[in-house]
Motif scaffolding. Sequence first.
Motif, mmCIF file in Angstrom:
data_model
loop_
_atom_site.group_PDB
_atom_site.id
_atom_site.type_symbol
_atom_site.label_atom_id
_atom_site.label_comp_id
_atom_site.label_asym_id
_atom_site.label_seq_id
_atom_site.Cartn_x
_atom_site.Cartn_y
_atom_site.Cartn_z
ATOM 1 N N LEU A 1 42.766 49.113 35.649
ATOM 2 C CA LEU A 1 43.990 48.689 34.958
ATOM 3 C C LEU A 1 43.877 49.208 33.528
ATOM 4 N N ARG A 2 44.679 50.234 33.196
ATOM 5 C CA ARG A 2 44.540 50.861 31.884
ATOM 6 C C ARG A 2 45.903 51.155 31.260
ATOM 7 N N ASP A 3 45.920 51.024 29.949
ATOM 8 C CA ASP A 3 47.091 51.385 29.148
ATOM 9 C C ASP A 3 48.356 50.626 29.548
ATOM 10 N N ASN A 4 48.189 49.377 29.985
ATOM 11 C CA ASN A 4 49.310 48.479 30.256
ATOM 12 C C ASN A 4 49.487 47.562 29.056
ATOM 13 N N ASP A 5 50.645 46.928 28.927
ATOM 14 C CA ASP A 5 50.752 45.892 27.911
ATOM 15 C C ASP A 5 49.804 44.746 28.287
ATOM 16 N N THR A 6 49.880 44.270 29.534
ATOM 17 C CA THR A 6 48.974 43.246 30.057
ATOM 18 C C THR A 6 48.423 43.733 31.394
ATOM 19 N N GLY A 7 47.107 43.671 31.555
ATOM 20 C CA GLY A 7 46.497 44.135 32.791
ATOM 21 C C GLY A 7 46.746 43.192 33.959
ATOM 22 N N GLY B 1 46.904 29.808 40.426
ATOM 23 C CA GLY B 1 46.349 30.630 41.489
ATOM 24 C C GLY B 1 44.867 30.409 41.678
ATOM 25 N N SER B 2 44.347 30.928 42.769
ATOM 26 C CA SER B 2 42.913 30.906 43.048
ATOM 27 C C SER B 2 42.495 32.304 43.513
ATOM 28 N N PRO B 3 42.513 33.260 42.582
ATOM 29 C CA PRO B 3 42.244 34.641 42.969
ATOM 30 C C PRO B 3 40.751 34.959 43.078
ATOM 31 N N LEU B 4 40.474 36.012 43.805
ATOM 32 C CA LEU B 4 39.174 36.656 43.790
ATOM 33 C C LEU B 4 39.387 37.982 43.073
ATOM 34 N N VAL B 5 38.776 38.124 41.901
ATOM 35 C CA VAL B 5 38.929 39.316 41.074
ATOM 36 C C VAL B 5 37.525 39.867 40.854
ATOM 37 N N ARG B 6 37.245 41.018 41.461
ATOM 38 C CA ARG B 6 35.868 41.513 41.460
ATOM 39 C C ARG B 6 35.834 43.023 41.215
ATOM 40 N N ALA B 7 34.903 43.427 40.324
ATOM 41 C CA ALA B 7 34.558 44.839 40.105
ATOM 42 C C ALA B 7 35.748 45.694 39.671
ATOM 43 N N ASN B 8 36.619 45.147 38.824
ATOM 44 C CA ASN B 8 37.741 45.898 38.257
ATOM 45 C C ASN B 8 37.363 46.398 36.869
ATOM 46 N N ARG B 9 38.035 47.462 36.417
ATOM 47 C CA ARG B 9 37.857 47.949 35.054
ATOM 48 C C ARG B 9 39.165 47.780 34.298
ATOM 49 N N PHE B 10 39.041 47.292 33.072
ATOM 50 C CA PHE B 10 40.185 47.111 32.184
ATOM 51 C C PHE B 10 39.950 48.010 30.977
ATOM 52 N N GLU B 11 40.901 48.915 30.688
ATOM 53 C CA GLU B 11 40.741 49.855 29.575
ATOM 54 C C GLU B 11 42.066 50.054 28.855
ATOM 55 N N GLY B 12 42.068 49.896 27.545
ATOM 56 C CA GLY B 12 43.211 50.256 26.722
ATOM 57 C C GLY B 12 44.449 49.399 26.886
ATOM 58 N N ASN B 13 44.333 48.243 27.536
ATOM 59 C CA ASN B 13 45.471 47.327 27.649
ATOM 60 C C ASN B 13 45.598 46.544 26.347
ATOM 61 N N ARG B 14 46.807 46.161 25.972
ATOM 62 C CA ARG B 14 46.964 45.287 24.802
ATOM 63 C C ARG B 14 46.306 43.949 25.101
ATOM 64 N N VAL B 15 46.523 43.403 26.302
ATOM 65 C CA VAL B 15 45.885 42.173 26.778
ATOM 66 C C VAL B 15 45.303 42.488 28.149
ATOM 67 N N ASN B 16 44.019 42.237 28.338
ATOM 68 C CA ASN B 16 43.405 42.508 29.644
ATOM 69 C C ASN B 16 43.725 41.421 30.659
ATOM 70 N N LEU B 17 43.539 40.169 30.280
ATOM 71 C CA LEU B 17 43.687 39.049 31.201
ATOM 72 C C LEU B 17 44.459 37.937 30.510
ATOM 73 N N PHE B 18 45.543 37.478 31.129
ATOM 74 C CA PHE B 18 46.391 36.435 30.577
ATOM 75 C C PHE B 18 46.535 35.358 31.641
ATOM 76 N N ILE B 19 45.852 34.232 31.428
ATOM 77 C CA ILE B 19 45.943 33.089 32.343
ATOM 78 C C ILE B 19 46.854 32.074 31.675
ATOM 79 N N THR B 20 48.019 31.813 32.290
ATOM 80 C CA THR B 20 49.011 30.983 31.622
ATOM 81 C C THR B 20 48.816 29.488 31.862
ATOM 82 N N ALA B 21 48.417 29.068 33.062
ATOM 83 C CA ALA B 21 48.267 27.632 33.308
ATOM 84 C C ALA B 21 47.593 27.368 34.650
ATOM 85 N N HIS B 22 46.814 26.341 34.699
ATOM 86 C CA HIS B 22 46.288 25.711 35.913
ATOM 87 C C HIS B 22 45.587 26.619 36.920
#
Length: 175
Positions: A134-140, A146-167
């Motif tokens: 996930l690269r060069d996005n405003d938010t990755g 939610g209850s996600p499984l997020v594994r082995a991703n790369r975040f590069e050049g995003n304004r915000v990499n991870l935005f968790i809003t609630a719960h």
Amino acid sequence: IGGDVTVAADARLTIRPGTVVRFLPPVGYPPGETDHPHFPGSELNVAGSLEALGTPAAPIIFAAADDAAPPGSWGAVNFAEGSTGTLRCCVFRQADSAVHSREATVEVTESLFERNLVGIRFHTSAIRIERNLLRDNDTGLRFHFGSPLVRANRFEGNRVNLFITAHPRDYLFEG
């Protein structure tokens, strides 16, 4: 895709490796849905099932019709409540929210999200997000309830990499 296209609840859409899906500007097409959970611009709305299985040599590309268009030039690949999706070796460019899932079951692996307002956005979904760039996005990545499984991703050049809003609950972020 010009306007909004829907995969019906009793249907499955399979997209083959090497396919390029272009989203046209909404001008000249019947108006689509724009109220949340939809976004301005043409969209692929999935009420049934979507299988987009590209390969490293032949990825599936989802992008605006114009390669020079800015982020937000098309809406989303939208997964509705009860729908399913498997996305592998896909490229998503220039969307408002490239992959958007609400109360759906979705797997996103080995894909590229670049130059979108939001790469992946979800709400209360069983979602697995692994080995993506996930690269060069405003938010990755953005989610709540939610209850996600997020594994082995790369975040590069995003304004915000991870935005968790609630719960968030029962989530796993690893690697």
